[in-house]
Scaffold this active site. Structure first.
Site, PDB file in Angstrom:
ATOM      1  N   HIS A  14       0.820  -1.209   0.000  1.00 43.57           N
ATOM      2  CA  HIS A  14       0.000   0.000   0.000  1.00 43.57           C
ATOM      3  C   HIS A  14       0.857   1.264   0.000  1.00 43.57           C
ATOM      4  CE1 HIS A  14       0.915   1.038   4.168  1.00 43.57           C
ATOM      5  NE2 HIS A  14       0.807  -0.247   4.447  1.00 43.57           N
ATOM      6  N   GLU A 126      -2.131  -7.428   7.456  1.00 42.83           N
ATOM      7  CA  GLU A 126      -0.877  -7.153   8.143  1.00 42.83           C
ATOM      8  C   GLU A 126      -0.815  -7.922   9.464  1.00 42.83           C
ATOM      9  OE1 GLU A 126       2.028  -6.801   8.199  1.00 42.83           O
ATOM     10  OE2 GLU A 126       2.478  -4.706   7.746  1.00 42.83           O
TER      11      GLU A 126
END
Length: 278
Positions: A14, A126
């Site tokens: 990202h 994550e």
């Protein structure tokens, strides 16, 4: 007949999130509730725009059959901004990938036309636990913001994976990553893009290449910059690898702080704070 032995896919970390900026200033900021489900910064959106231009100029976007994204704001914003269609026009008989201003973005709506389908997947999230920036919202909150993303594979509306006082061990992140990679093999799509996080990528890819030259192993598992794209092909060991990919994108353009959690941990190994967020 070799498609059962080859799986090309694209990995993207990202773009810069607000937690990356605050974590660069103070490692303990990752513990701040104010960074819950961190969204992209204005610089992060510039990085997204640059990568969007790259995947279109290189022709890469035309080859992608599916975009898989971690279900957090920063990854979904990156995914739709990079691989989505153009600006959304009211009255079009197709839902937008992202509505205007979703997640403090100050962005126009993004069309779902002329782009691959998008699928949210929990396995590529994550490091779980402790850090509020890695906790997701309810899926029912995301759906109005990202109407054309498919959330059907996510079983629970609430985030039942994130725990406030337990940080997921590194080996568990790697095991989850391997489960995700094995799941990719079951997909019928020929080429897949995965938009995810630095820690997840690092621990997953560190499990690969143990029988390779040390320099190759190091290259595989090095940390991703914000909005960096790498193209890879998973090949059966009996097959010969192809030439170096020509569609890689280094990310971090324009530049800005994007220190990964793993690198931050190395710099703060003595402060008692386990693992950081990306």
């Amino acid at each position: 007949m070799h498609w059962a032995l080859i799986k090309p896919y694209i990995q993207v970390r990202h773009a810069q999130g607000i937690h990356n900026v605050e974590g660069e200033k103070n490692h303990k900021a990752y513990l701040s509730p104010e960074l819950f489900d961190a969204h992209l910064t204005p610089l992060g959106w510039q990085q997204v725009d640059n990568l969007h231009k790259h995947v279109h100029a290189s022709g890469l976007v035309k080859r992608i059959d599916l975009v898989i994204t971690s279900p957090l704001l920063r990854t979904m914003q990156t995914a739709v901004g990079v691989f989505g269609g153009g600006g959304y026009v009211d009255g079009v008989d197709a839902p937008p990938l992202m509505v205007a201003n979703a997640g403090n973005s100050d962005r126009s709506a993004i069309s779902s036309l002329n782009c691959p389908p998008f699928l949210a997947m929990e396995l590529c999230r994550e490091h779980l636990g402790v850090h509020p920036c890695d906790k997701r919202r309810r899926i029912s909150e995301y759906q109005p913001l990202f109407p054309a993303i498919d959330f059907s594979l996510i079983e629970n509306d609430e985030d039942v994976l994130w725990e406030a006082d337990i940080r997921e061990p590194n080996e568990d992140v790697a095991a989850r990553g391997m489960k995700f990679m094995n799941w990719l093999w079951t997909r019928k799509e020929k080429e897949i893009a995965v938009v995810t996080h630095s820690g997840f990528l690092y621990h997953t890819l560190s499990r690969y290449g143990n029988d390779c030259h040390p320099l190759v192993k190091k290259e595989i598992s090095k940390h991703f910059a914000n909005c960096e794209l790498r193209s890879m092909v998973i090949v059966d060991k009996s097959m010969i690898g192809s030439d170096s990919p020509t569609t890689n994108y280094p990310g971090k353009i324009p530049c800005g702080p994007d220190i990964s959690s793993e690198a931050a941990d190395e710099n703060h190994s003595g402060n008692g704070v386990p693992n950081s967020s990306n």
